[in-house]
Design a protein around this motif. Structure first.
Motif, PDB file in Angstrom:
ATOM      1  N   ASP A  39      81.208  47.213  19.344  1.00 38.82           N
ATOM      2  CA  ASP A  39      81.964  48.107  20.221  1.00 38.82           C
ATOM      3  C   ASP A  39      81.038  49.181  20.793  1.00 38.82           C
ATOM      4  O   ASP A  39      80.982  49.385  22.015  1.00 38.82           O
ATOM      5  CB  ASP A  39      83.104  48.726  19.411  1.00 38.82           C
ATOM      6  N   TYR A  40      80.303  49.846  19.937  1.00 42.88           N
ATOM      7  CA  TYR A  40      79.463  50.958  20.374  1.00 42.88           C
ATOM      8  C   TYR A  40      78.328  50.495  21.293  1.00 42.88           C
ATOM      9  O   TYR A  40      78.086  51.088  22.348  1.00 42.88           O
ATOM     10  CB  TYR A  40      78.899  51.694  19.162  1.00 42.88           C
ATOM     11  N   LEU A  41      77.649  49.419  20.909  1.00 45.24           N
ATOM     12  CA  LEU A  41      76.532  48.934  21.728  1.00 45.24           C
ATOM     13  C   LEU A  41      77.015  48.430  23.085  1.00 45.24           C
ATOM     14  O   LEU A  41      76.372  48.684  24.111  1.00 45.24           O
ATOM     15  CB  LEU A  41      75.762  47.844  20.987  1.00 45.24           C
ATOM     16  N   LEU A  65      77.737  49.034  28.963  1.00 46.45           N
ATOM     17  CA  LEU A  65      78.630  49.060  30.123  1.00 46.45           C
ATOM     18  C   LEU A  65      78.644  50.428  30.806  1.00 46.45           C
ATOM     19  O   LEU A  65      78.635  50.514  32.039  1.00 46.45           O
ATOM     20  CB  LEU A  65      80.053  48.678  29.697  1.00 46.45           C
ATOM     21  N   PHE A  66      78.671  51.484  30.022  1.00 46.25           N
ATOM     22  CA  PHE A  66      78.752  52.825  30.597  1.00 46.25           C
ATOM     23  C   PHE A  66      77.409  53.281  31.153  1.00 46.25           C
ATOM     24  O   PHE A  66      77.328  53.746  32.293  1.00 46.25           O
ATOM     25  CB  PHE A  66      79.266  53.824  29.557  1.00 46.25           C
ATOM     26  N   ASN A  67      76.351  53.163  30.367  1.00 49.85           N
ATOM     27  CA  ASN A  67      75.046  53.712  30.757  1.00 49.85           C
ATOM     28  C   ASN A  67      74.246  52.791  31.663  1.00 49.85           C
ATOM     29  O   ASN A  67      73.658  53.250  32.637  1.00 49.85           O
ATOM     30  CB  ASN A  67      74.227  54.069  29.518  1.00 49.85           C
ATOM     31  N   ALA A  68      74.202  51.501  31.344  1.00 52.11           N
ATOM     32  CA  ALA A  68      73.366  50.590  32.123  1.00 52.11           C
ATOM     33  C   ALA A  68      74.102  50.042  33.350  1.00 52.11           C
ATOM     34  O   ALA A  68      73.524  49.955  34.435  1.00 52.11           O
ATOM     35  CB  ALA A  68      72.884  49.434  31.246  1.00 52.11           C
ATOM     36  N   VAL A  69      75.364  49.683  33.185  1.00 51.82           N
ATOM     37  CA  VAL A  69      76.120  49.092  34.288  1.00 51.82           C
ATOM     38  C   VAL A  69      76.756  50.164  35.169  1.00 51.82           C
ATOM     39  O   VAL A  69      76.995  49.945  36.350  1.00 51.82           O
ATOM     40  CB  VAL A  69      77.193  48.104  33.738  1.00 51.82           C
ATOM     41  N   HIS A  74      83.105  52.979  34.556  1.00 55.81           N
ATOM     42  CA  HIS A  74      83.862  54.163  34.149  1.00 55.81           C
ATOM     43  C   HIS A  74      84.043  54.129  32.636  1.00 55.81           C
ATOM     44  O   HIS A  74      84.271  53.073  32.047  1.00 55.81           O
ATOM     45  CB  HIS A  74      85.224  54.174  34.850  1.00 55.81           C
ATOM     46  N   GLU A  75      83.962  55.313  31.990  1.00 50.96           N
ATOM     47  CA  GLU A  75      83.977  55.359  30.523  1.00 50.96           C
ATOM     48  C   GLU A  75      85.260  54.804  29.902  1.00 50.96           C
ATOM     49  O   GLU A  75      85.222  54.178  28.842  1.00 50.96           O
ATOM     50  CB  GLU A  75      83.703  56.767  29.984  1.00 50.96           C
ATOM     51  N   GLN A  76      86.400  54.999  30.563  1.00 51.15           N
ATOM     52  CA  GLN A  76      87.653  54.483  29.999  1.00 51.15           C
ATOM     53  C   GLN A  76      87.708  52.958  30.082  1.00 51.15           C
ATOM     54  O   GLN A  76      88.164  52.298  29.136  1.00 51.15           O
ATOM     55  CB  GLN A  76      88.869  55.108  30.699  1.00 51.15           C
ATOM     56  N   LEU A  77      87.254  52.389  31.176  1.00 55.72           N
ATOM     57  CA  LEU A  77      87.221  50.929  31.306  1.00 55.72           C
ATOM     58  C   LEU A  77      86.191  50.344  30.345  1.00 55.72           C
ATOM     59  O   LEU A  77      86.458  49.335  29.668  1.00 55.72           O
ATOM     60  CB  LEU A  77      86.902  50.522  32.746  1.00 55.72           C
ATOM     61  N   ALA A  78      85.028  50.981  30.255  1.00 56.14           N
ATOM     62  CA  ALA A  78      84.005  50.527  29.311  1.00 56.14           C
ATOM     63  C   ALA A  78      84.530  50.586  27.881  1.00 56.14           C
ATOM     64  O   ALA A  78      84.295  49.674  27.077  1.00 56.14           O
ATOM     65  CB  ALA A  78      82.739  51.372  29.452  1.00 56.14           C
ATOM     66  N   ASN A  79      85.263  51.638  27.555  1.00 60.75           N
ATOM     67  CA  ASN A  79      85.836  51.784  26.224  1.00 60.75           C
ATOM     68  C   ASN A  79      86.879  50.706  25.943  1.00 60.75           C
ATOM     69  O   ASN A  79      86.910  50.127  24.855  1.00 60.75           O
ATOM     70  CB  ASN A  79      86.450  53.171  26.048  1.00 60.75           C
ATOM     71  N   ALA A  80      87.743  50.423  26.914  1.00 63.51           N
ATOM     72  CA  ALA A  80      88.772  49.392  26.725  1.00 63.51           C
ATOM     73  C   ALA A  80      88.124  48.025  26.486  1.00 63.51           C
ATOM     74  O   ALA A  80      88.547  47.273  25.599  1.00 63.51           O
ATOM     75  CB  ALA A  80      89.695  49.344  27.940  1.00 63.51           C
ATOM     76  N   ILE A  81      87.100  47.707  27.245  1.00 60.41           N
ATOM     77  CA  ILE A  81      86.422  46.416  27.092  1.00 60.41           C
ATOM     78  C   ILE A  81      85.674  46.350  25.760  1.00 60.41           C
ATOM     79  O   ILE A  81      85.776  45.364  25.029  1.00 60.41           O
ATOM     80  CB  ILE A  81      85.468  46.170  28.276  1.00 60.41           C
ATOM     81  N   THR A 121      86.139  48.136  23.004  1.00 64.35           N
ATOM     82  CA  THR A 121      87.067  48.151  21.878  1.00 64.35           C
ATOM     83  C   THR A 121      87.696  46.774  21.687  1.00 64.35           C
ATOM     84  O   THR A 121      87.811  46.276  20.566  1.00 64.35           O
ATOM     85  CB  THR A 121      88.162  49.218  22.085  1.00 64.35           C
ATOM     86  N   THR A 122      88.091  46.150  22.775  1.00 67.38           N
ATOM     87  CA  THR A 122      88.666  44.807  22.702  1.00 67.38           C
ATOM     88  C   THR A 122      87.651  43.816  22.138  1.00 67.38           C
ATOM     89  O   THR A 122      88.008  42.960  21.316  1.00 67.38           O
ATOM     90  CB  THR A 122      89.155  44.351  24.092  1.00 67.38           C
ATOM     91  N   ALA A 123      86.405  43.947  22.532  1.00 68.29           N
ATOM     92  CA  ALA A 123      85.364  43.057  21.994  1.00 68.29           C
ATOM     93  C   ALA A 123      85.188  43.265  20.492  1.00 68.29           C
ATOM     94  O   ALA A 123      85.060  42.300  19.729  1.00 68.29           O
ATOM     95  CB  ALA A 123      84.040  43.291  22.727  1.00 68.29           C
ATOM     96  N   GLY A 124      85.201  44.516  20.046  1.00 66.38           N
ATOM     97  CA  GLY A 124      85.060  44.802  18.621  1.00 66.38           C
ATOM     98  C   GLY A 124      86.227  44.270  17.812  1.00 66.38           C
ATOM     99  O   GLY A 124      86.043  43.669  16.750  1.00 66.38           O
ATOM    100  N   ILE A 125      87.443  44.483  18.310  1.00 71.61           N
ATOM    101  CA  ILE A 125      88.627  43.985  17.611  1.00 71.61           C
ATOM    102  C   ILE A 125      88.619  42.459  17.580  1.00 71.61           C
ATOM    103  O   ILE A 125      88.939  41.843  16.555  1.00 71.61           O
ATOM    104  CB  ILE A 125      89.920  44.534  18.263  1.00 71.61           C
ATOM    105  N   THR A 126      88.245  41.827  18.693  1.00 71.77           N
ATOM    106  CA  THR A 126      88.188  40.365  18.751  1.00 71.77           C
ATOM    107  C   THR A 126      87.146  39.830  17.781  1.00 71.77           C
ATOM    108  O   THR A 126      87.398  38.846  17.062  1.00 71.77           O
ATOM    109  CB  THR A 126      87.889  39.897  20.186  1.00 71.77           C
ATOM    110  N   ASN A 127      85.992  40.450  17.728  1.00 76.45           N
ATOM    111  CA  ASN A 127      84.946  40.084  16.775  1.00 76.45           C
ATOM    112  C   ASN A 127      85.495  40.120  15.351  1.00 76.45           C
ATOM    113  O   ASN A 127      85.334  39.183  14.575  1.00 76.45           O
ATOM    114  CB  ASN A 127      83.764  41.050  16.920  1.00 76.45           C
ATOM    115  N   ASN A 128      86.162  41.219  15.012  1.00 80.08           N
ATOM    116  CA  ASN A 128      86.697  41.386  13.667  1.00 80.08           C
ATOM    117  C   ASN A 128      87.779  40.358  13.354  1.00 80.08           C
ATOM    118  O   ASN A 128      87.838  39.833  12.245  1.00 80.08           O
ATOM    119  CB  ASN A 128      87.255  42.797  13.489  1.00 80.08           C
ATOM    120  N   PHE A 129      88.608  40.058  14.345  1.00 78.16           N
ATOM    121  CA  PHE A 129      89.656  39.062  14.125  1.00 78.16           C
ATOM    122  C   PHE A 129      89.045  37.691  13.829  1.00 78.16           C
ATOM    123  O   PHE A 129      89.425  37.027  12.868  1.00 78.16           O
ATOM    124  CB  PHE A 129      90.587  38.960  15.335  1.00 78.16           C
ATOM    125  N   VAL A 130      88.117  37.265  14.657  1.00 80.62           N
ATOM    126  CA  VAL A 130      87.515  35.941  14.486  1.00 80.62           C
ATOM    127  C   VAL A 130      86.823  35.837  13.131  1.00 80.62           C
ATOM    128  O   VAL A 130      87.024  34.864  12.387  1.00 80.62           O
ATOM    129  CB  VAL A 130      86.529  35.632  15.643  1.00 80.62           C
TER     130      VAL A 130
END
Length: 135
Positions: A32-34, A39-43, A46-53, A55-64
């Motif tokens: 999530d953090y990386l 997304l925020f710094n290199a790409v 927007h911070e809220q969109l980057a956070n939503a993406i 966070t979803t990646a982190g939760i998906t990782n944990n679920f799998v």
């Protein structure tokens, strides 16, 4: 039964499943953090969109990882994922609430509040996910 036998049969204070859950959670936080930083710094997203993406990646990782290696459940995968995701969002909301109360209203350092919230959120999410998402 001797005292030694009783101690040997006693359940451990922290289960292996909870330890695996915590380790998997750590991998999700790192992802999530990386991803957020990328997304925020290199790409320049927007911070809220980057956070939503992220966070979803982190939760998906944990679920799998939890589905495959910890709880070992592969049936009803979409329902389980939606429940797991809802629990993840609940953890975010609880952390938000704790930060608001203890930092915003009581003036406690947000870093301390965040650190103190981690074990509370971990145990809450583990309990709910074990019973509801993977039960």
């Amino acid at each position: 039964m001797t005292r030694t036998e009783q101690l040997a049969r006693r359940e451990p204070l922290v289960s292996r499943q909870l330890l695996r859950y915590a380790l998997i959670g750590g991998s999700g936080v790192l992802l999530d953090y990386l991803l957020f930083l990328l997304l925020f710094n290199a790409v320049g997203m927007h911070e809220q969109l980057a956070n939503a993406i992220s966070t979803t990646a982190g939760i998906t990782n944990n679920f799998v990882l939890n589905a495959l290696f910890n709880f070992r459940k592969r049936d009803r995968i979409v329902v389980r994922f939606l429940r797991f995701y809802a629990v993840g969002l609940t953890g975010i909301a609880l952390t938000f609430l704790l930060l608001q109360v203890f930092s915003g209203w009581l003036g406690i350092d947000p870093n301390l509040v965040k650190a103190g919230s981690l074990p509370v959120v971990l145990l809450l999410q583990y309990t709910i996910n074990k019973k509801w998402s993977f039960g």
